[in-house]
Enzyme design. Structure first.
Site, mmCIF file in Angstrom:
data_model
loop_
_atom_site.group_PDB
_atom_site.id
_atom_site.type_symbol
_atom_site.label_atom_id
_atom_site.label_comp_id
_atom_site.label_asym_id
_atom_site.label_seq_id
_atom_site.Cartn_x
_atom_site.Cartn_y
_atom_site.Cartn_z
ATOM 1 N N GLU A 252 38.634 37.376 51.156
ATOM 2 C CA GLU A 252 39.513 38.414 50.625
ATOM 3 C C GLU A 252 39.043 39.822 51.048
ATOM 4 O O GLU A 252 37.871 40.167 50.884
ATOM 5 C CB GLU A 252 39.567 38.300 49.090
ATOM 6 N N THR A 294 47.826 38.988 51.259
ATOM 7 C CA THR A 294 47.199 37.675 51.519
ATOM 8 C C THR A 294 48.238 36.655 51.971
ATOM 9 O O THR A 294 47.978 35.858 52.875
ATOM 10 C CB THR A 294 46.505 37.135 50.248
ATOM 11 N N HIS A 410 38.122 41.640 45.919
ATOM 12 C CA HIS A 410 39.486 42.182 45.833
ATOM 13 C C HIS A 410 39.415 43.582 45.231
ATOM 14 O O HIS A 410 38.588 43.848 44.362
ATOM 15 C CB HIS A 410 40.360 41.270 44.952
ATOM 16 N N ASP A 469 41.438 38.470 55.385
ATOM 17 C CA ASP A 469 42.900 38.369 55.343
ATOM 18 C C ASP A 469 43.599 39.675 55.710
ATOM 19 O O ASP A 469 44.626 39.684 56.372
ATOM 20 C CB ASP A 469 43.387 37.826 53.983
ATOM 21 N N HIS A 470 43.011 40.800 55.284
ATOM 22 C CA HIS A 470 43.622 42.110 55.547
ATOM 23 C C HIS A 470 42.605 43.180 55.181
ATOM 24 O O HIS A 470 41.519 42.862 54.700
ATOM 25 C CB HIS A 470 44.910 42.301 54.734
HETATM 26 C C1 GP9 Z 1 46.239 36.499 44.988
HETATM 27 C C2 GP9 Z 1 45.192 36.808 45.972
HETATM 28 C C3 GP9 Z 1 45.129 38.259 46.257
HETATM 29 O O1 GP9 Z 1 46.336 35.174 44.711
HETATM 30 O O2 GP9 Z 1 45.410 36.052 47.107
HETATM 31 O O3 GP9 Z 1 46.289 38.673 46.850
HETATM 32 P P1 GP9 Z 1 46.422 40.101 47.551
HETATM 33 O O4 GP9 Z 1 46.615 41.110 46.469
HETATM 34 O O5 GP9 Z 1 45.172 40.367 48.332
HETATM 35 O O6 GP9 Z 1 47.595 39.957 48.427
HETATM 36 MN MN MN Z 2 44.120 39.471 49.902
#
Ligand code: GP9
Ligand code: MN
Length: 716
Positions: A252, A294, A410, A469-470
């Site tokens: 993440e 994500t 996150h 992921d980003h």
């Molecule tokens: C939510 C997690 C985070 O289930 O994958 O999502 P994001 O806010 O990074 O898109």
């Molecule tokens: Mn994410």
């Protein structure tokens, strides 16, 4: 007492029903409340909604007013109850597409009575009260003055605006991004959510309706000319993964700038740095996500298509037909795909989209055991997540493709300081300062995961892919980021900061290498398929094998930025990719135009649900057999009618010569249709003609529309 008796019935009904909906949200559904602010919204929303519905009664004559109030309370209650029963079965809210899924409705029907609870009777009390009040004229029902009407409408609209403003503050861009049905219901209420769902379904269905598959010709041609490779990659990993389990770890918000980097002389990601020494590491790999964060990354990886410019595709187009990795891996090599993520499965609509993409099963928050103390930020900490995931992975079928999505790193990157193993950075951005600690935590968690995989004997037979992921740190923190990197952040640097790490670790494989070609999430699918030895030549994809030298040479971002091998286009400036200096005007033009075209094609595929018309084995547009049969039947019917007419005409003595000629001509053509080969030939010709005609028209429309959307997006 008199004062109460003088209260209009619609106000009493509005308050009663509003309170009922609040009680329902708060005590019947298990909505997670994260803050006092959320609690306030949850209370404001039902009252605001209910006031709006019942205040409309002031515009009606007294008799109608009573009827309206009674019926409105019944309809609201029925919608509530149906949602409640559905929720008890699926822990989700009803949407139009899911309502039409036969098994959903079936499930609900078979267990209907077991879904009713005794306390549901309370949800009928307000309706009973409203009916009694209406019958006994307990409260005022009359013709209201103009001034009163205006006031009533102003109050109810103000309440709705207040609700929407609060929810926009709580979750910006809630409608565009969708996030989660629970978030929507918590913030805008069940009824606005249903309205939103109806509009969404109608607009996606309309776009889908106008597509006929002819659009695929041009797209297929483009992919053939510009994307599909003829040569195998020079580092031939083809088939290296065959029969092995694949584990993909989505770290993440992990950006590449932390890799092989120090903070106060300490490595930020010591484990990943050491893993890279024994892996293929792509240090010029970009995320290409948009609003769906994500979920967009998951979409890119599985499909090699781009996410949408204005919505999360997981939310808006989860019912489409795709040709995703899990489906191909299952068909071609018998792989089963699983997703592990300690969040609600309905977040990003994953429960619906995973099924569409061909996942066998998924493990969400319900599958993990933990208490409040085990949570960091958004939920279960990564260390425990991995521990429990390994245990679950022992149970799943082999060979498998397992996607593990972490959560600790996150935004806002907060964690208990006693568990932090690296100092915070020191800058004005608290977000950036904290980021290093949660990144380090995830790094440690991944290390633990590897150890446990080894202990459990799962390591040797698995290929590990780890990636971000980003971005985690947005451009809002550029000043502090500049301090960390020791330079002023230009649009060129900002584009480069969209790099996320990408590591392929193959146990027992001697070669390791750092590869610096420009790559991105759109390349994941063809890369993995090659590693699995899966031939997939006719696929419609927009990425290349990351090991290939025959690559397109650029990575398109959803916001118009493009990163190429030689140039980078960002902030409306064309930069030299190597030096970061401004390049001569026009150097980026070709790459920029091609990127825009690809994005348009990808959007067309999604908006039109075009893959339902495409045969991925043959690389051809599917001929709609059903339609053909229908047309044939129609033709036959017409012919029979004509024959009947003819007989009638012939039997009539007044028949005219001309008429007879017409009929015999038609009769002639009907003989042609009886000849199978002729008929086939004819129908293909006509279809091709139609395809060409309509493809031009449609092309124009959708390109214009997409450009508009992109411009809007750029402005944002
Ligand atoms: C939510 C997690 C985070 O289930 O994958 O999502 P994001 O806010 O990074 O898109
Ligand atoms: Mn994410």
């Amino acid at each position: 007492m008199n004062r109460i008796k003088n209260t209009p019935l619609f106000i009493v009904a509005g308050i009663l029903v509003g309170l009922k909906i609040y009680i329902l949200y708060r005590f019947y559904f298990s909505l997670s409340m994260e803050s006092l602010f959320q609690e306030i919204i949850l209370f404001v929303n039902p009252i605001a909604f209910s006031l709006l519905v019942f205040f409309l009664a002031v515009w009606m004559a007294p008799k109608r007013q009573k009827k309206y109030i009674k019926y409105a309370s019944v309809v609201i209650t029925l919608i509530i109850l149906f949602n409640l029963f559905y929720y008890r079965n699926f822990t989700d809210f009803i949407t139009i597409p899911t309502l039409f899924q036969v098994n959903n409705a079936g499930d609900l029907g078979s267990s209907f009575f077991s879904l009713m609870h005794i306390e549901d009777v309370l949800l009928l009390l307000d309706v009973v009260a409203i009916f009694i009040f209406a019958k006994r004229d307990t409260f005022v029902v009359k013709t209201f003055s103009k001034q009163f009407k205006r006031r009533a409408i102003t109050v109810s609209l103000a309440a709705i605006v207040l609700n929407l403003t609060l929810s926009e503050i709580e979750r910006p861009m809630l409608f565009k991004r969708g996030f989660d049905r629970e978030y929507l219901v918590k913030n805008v209420g069940l009824f606005t959510f249903h309205g939103y769902d109806i509009v969404l379904t109608a607009s996606t269905q309309t776009k889908r309706l106008f597509a006929d598959g002819s659009e695929m010709n041009e797209i297929d041609e483009y992919v053939e000319e510009n994307v599909r490779e003829e040569e195998k990659p020079p580092i031939d990993l083809s088939g290296v993964a065959e029969g092995k389990n694949i584990v993909y770890i989505a770290a993440e918000s992990m950006q590449d700038f932390v890799i092989n980097e120090d903070l106060n002389g300490e490595e930020i990601t010591p484990f990943l740095n050491s893993l890279i020494e024994e892996s293929y590491y792509f240090d010029n790999y970009y995320h290409q996500t948009a609003l769906g964060k994500t979920s967009d990354h998951e979409f890119l990886l599985d499909n090699s298509l781009y996410p949408l410019p204005n919505s999360a595709v997981f939310f808006t187009h989860a019912q489409n037909e795709y040709h995703a990795l899990p489906e191909i891996m299952s068909e071609k090599k018998g792989y089963k795909s699983y997703a592990f993520h300690a969040n609600n499965i309905s977040f990003w609509n994953r429960n619906v989209m995973y099924e569409t993409l061909g996942y066998e099963d998924w493990y969400d928050v319900e599958s993990y055991e933990f208490s409040k103390e085990d949570e960091i930020g958004w939920g279960l900490n990564d260390k425990m997540f991995f521990d429990q995931t390994v245990d679950m992975m022992k149970e799943i079928d082999e060979p498998h493709y397992a996607k593990l999505i972490t959560l600790t790193n996150h935004f806002p990157f907060e964690m208990p300081q006693e568990e932090a193993t690296i100092d915070q950075f020191d800058s004005r951005s608290v977000t950036l300062n904290q980021y290093f600690q949660t990144v380090r935590y995830t790094d440690e968690a991944i290390e633990r995961f590897f150890e446990k995989m080894k202990q459990e004997g799962l390591y040797e037979d698995t290929i590990f892919i780890i990636s971000g992921d980003h971005y985690g740190i947005s451009s809002y923190h550029n000043e502090s980021m500049g301090e960390f990197l020791g330079k002023e952040i230009t649009p060129y640097d900002e584009a480069k900061l969209q790099q996320v790490p990408f590591i392929i670790h193959i146990p027992g494989h001697d070669e390791s290498r750092t590869i610096s070609t420009v790559t991105g999430q759109v390349d994941y699918k063809p890369t993995l398929l090659n590693m699995l030895g899966i031939e997939n030549e006719k696929d419609i994809i927009f990425g290349n094998d990351m090991f290939s030298e025959e690559r397109k040479g650029f990575i398109a971002f959803r916001d118009g930025r493009v990163v190429g091998e030689e140039y980078i286009y960002a902030g409306n400036i064309c930069y030299d990719a190597e030096t970061g200096e401004e390049a001569e005007e026009g150097a980026c033009t070709e790459m920029k135009e091609q990127a825009a075209q690809e994005l348009n094609y990808s959007d067309e595929i999604i908006y039109g649900d075009l893959f339902r018309f495409y045969d991925f084995e043959k690389g051809e547009i599917l001929v709609d057999e059903e339609e053909d049969v229908e047309e044939e039947e129609q033709d036959e019917e017409e012919v029979t009618e004509e024959d009947a007419d003819k007989e009638e005409d012939e039997s009539s003595e007044q028949s005219e010569e001309g008429q007879n000629e017409d009929v015999s001509e038609e009769d002639g053509s009907s003989e042609d249709t009886e000849d199978g080969s002729e008929e086939d030939g004819n129908s293909v010709d006509t279809e091709e003609e139609q395809i060409e005609d309509s493809s031009e028209g449609q092309e124009e429309v959708s390109t214009e529309e997409n450009n508009d959307e992109q411009e809007n997006n750029n402005e944002e």
